[in-house]
Design a protein around this motif. Structure first.
Motif, PDB file in Angstrom:
ATOM      1  N   LEU A 111       0.810  -1.214   0.000  1.00 34.50           N
ATOM      2  CA  LEU A 111       0.000   0.000   0.000  1.00 34.50           C
ATOM      3  C   LEU A 111       0.847   1.269   0.000  1.00 34.50           C
ATOM      4  O   LEU A 111       0.318   2.369  -0.171  1.00 34.50           O
ATOM      5  CB  LEU A 111      -0.952   0.001   1.195  1.00 34.50           C
ATOM      6  N   GLY A 112       2.139   1.119   0.175  1.00 28.32           N
ATOM      7  CA  GLY A 112       3.035   2.268   0.130  1.00 28.32           C
ATOM      8  C   GLY A 112       3.110   2.913  -1.245  1.00 28.32           C
ATOM      9  O   GLY A 112       3.519   4.063  -1.376  1.00 28.32           O
ATOM     10  N   VAL A 113       2.713   2.183  -2.281  1.00 29.28           N
ATOM     11  CA  VAL A 113       2.702   2.745  -3.625  1.00 29.28           C
ATOM     12  C   VAL A 113       1.738   3.924  -3.695  1.00 29.28           C
ATOM     13  O   VAL A 113       2.043   4.953  -4.297  1.00 29.28           O
ATOM     14  CB  VAL A 113       2.304   1.657  -4.652  1.00 29.28           C
ATOM     15  N   PHE A 114       0.597   3.811  -3.032  1.00 19.43           N
ATOM     16  CA  PHE A 114      -0.373   4.900  -3.037  1.00 19.43           C
ATOM     17  C   PHE A 114       0.158   6.106  -2.266  1.00 19.43           C
ATOM     18  O   PHE A 114      -0.088   7.248  -2.641  1.00 19.43           O
ATOM     19  CB  PHE A 114      -1.708   4.427  -2.465  1.00 19.43           C
ATOM     20  N   TRP A 115       0.898   5.863  -1.190  1.00 19.95           N
ATOM     21  CA  TRP A 115       1.518   6.941  -0.429  1.00 19.95           C
ATOM     22  C   TRP A 115       2.554   7.663  -1.298  1.00 19.95           C
ATOM     23  O   TRP A 115       2.650   8.892  -1.292  1.00 19.95           O
ATOM     24  CB  TRP A 115       2.164   6.377   0.826  1.00 19.95           C
ATOM     25  N   LYS A 116       3.305   6.894  -2.098  1.00 21.22           N
ATOM     26  CA  LYS A 116       4.304   7.496  -2.989  1.00 21.22           C
ATOM     27  C   LYS A 116       3.643   8.290  -4.101  1.00 21.22           C
ATOM     28  O   LYS A 116       4.133   9.352  -4.496  1.00 21.22           O
ATOM     29  CB  LYS A 116       5.199   6.415  -3.570  1.00 21.22           C
ATOM     30  N   PHE A 117       2.515   7.801  -4.625  1.00 23.51           N
ATOM     31  CA  PHE A 117       1.773   8.566  -5.620  1.00 23.51           C
ATOM     32  C   PHE A 117       1.307   9.892  -5.033  1.00 23.51           C
ATOM     33  O   PHE A 117       1.328  10.926  -5.708  1.00 23.51           O
ATOM     34  CB  PHE A 117       0.570   7.782  -6.136  1.00 23.51           C
ATOM     35  N   ALA A 118       0.874   9.882  -3.777  1.00 22.80           N
ATOM     36  CA  ALA A 118       0.440  11.118  -3.120  1.00 22.80           C
ATOM     37  C   ALA A 118       1.608  12.080  -2.964  1.00 22.80           C
ATOM     38  O   ALA A 118       1.447  13.298  -3.129  1.00 22.80           O
ATOM     39  CB  ALA A 118      -0.187  10.799  -1.769  1.00 22.80           C
ATOM     40  N   ARG A 119       2.780  11.581  -2.638  1.00 19.95           N
ATOM     41  CA  ARG A 119       3.972  12.438  -2.513  1.00 19.95           C
ATOM     42  C   ARG A 119       4.324  13.076  -3.840  1.00 19.95           C
ATOM     43  O   ARG A 119       4.678  14.254  -3.907  1.00 19.95           O
ATOM     44  CB  ARG A 119       5.181  11.625  -2.030  1.00 19.95           C
ATOM     45  N   VAL A 120       4.257  12.293  -4.915  1.00 20.26           N
ATOM     46  CA  VAL A 120       4.551  12.841  -6.236  1.00 20.26           C
ATOM     47  C   VAL A 120       3.548  13.938  -6.571  1.00 20.26           C
ATOM     48  O   VAL A 120       3.913  14.991  -7.103  1.00 20.26           O
ATOM     49  CB  VAL A 120       4.532  11.720  -7.298  1.00 20.26           C
ATOM     50  N   GLY A 121       2.282  13.722  -6.263  1.00 15.64           N
ATOM     51  CA  GLY A 121       1.258  14.720  -6.538  1.00 15.64           C
ATOM     52  C   GLY A 121       1.443  15.989  -5.741  1.00 15.64           C
ATOM     53  O   GLY A 121       1.152  17.090  -6.217  1.00 15.64           O
ATOM     54  N   GLU A 122       1.937  15.868  -4.512  1.00 12.43           N
ATOM     55  CA  GLU A 122       2.155  17.056  -3.681  1.00 12.43           C
ATOM     56  C   GLU A 122       3.386  17.835  -4.117  1.00 12.43           C
ATOM     57  O   GLU A 122       3.376  19.064  -4.133  1.00 12.43           O
ATOM     58  CB  GLU A 122       2.319  16.652  -2.223  1.00 12.43           C
ATOM     59  N   ARG A 123       4.435  17.151  -4.471  1.00 11.86           N
ATOM     60  CA  ARG A 123       5.702  17.820  -4.758  1.00 11.86           C
ATOM     61  C   ARG A 123       5.828  18.267  -6.208  1.00 11.86           C
ATOM     62  O   ARG A 123       6.523  19.235  -6.495  1.00 11.86           O
ATOM     63  CB  ARG A 123       6.864  16.905  -4.397  1.00 11.86           C
TER      64      ARG A 123
END
Length: 71
Positions: free
Chosen positions: A40-52
């Motif tokens: 599920l960390g993939v979704f957390w990484k997608f969120a980081r990419v979207g924020e940054r």
């Protein structure tokens, strides 16, 4: 044809995942923060990419929308 074998469809799926995960993380941060390890960390990484990288993601979404309207 599956979205995994068509490059433009794969890019659309990835961009929409980035936007969806960023929206979820902005509204319910604990949902993704507690699961940033493992599968599920993939979704957390997608969120980081979207924020940054939000300006670049926005430009890619505008380009994707124009391409959808042209075809």
């Amino acid at each position: 044809m599956s979205a995994l074998f068509n490059f433009t469809s794969l890019l659309q799926v990835i961009l929409l995942l980035i936007c969806s995960c960023t929206y979820i993380h902005l509204n319910w941060p604990s949902l993704l923060d507690r699961n940033h390890h493992g599968v599920l960390g993939v979704f957390w990484k997608f969120a980081r990419v979207g924020e940054r990288a939000s300006p670049y993601v926005s430009l890619a979404l505008v380009f994707m929308a124009v391409e959808q309207l042209r075809s």
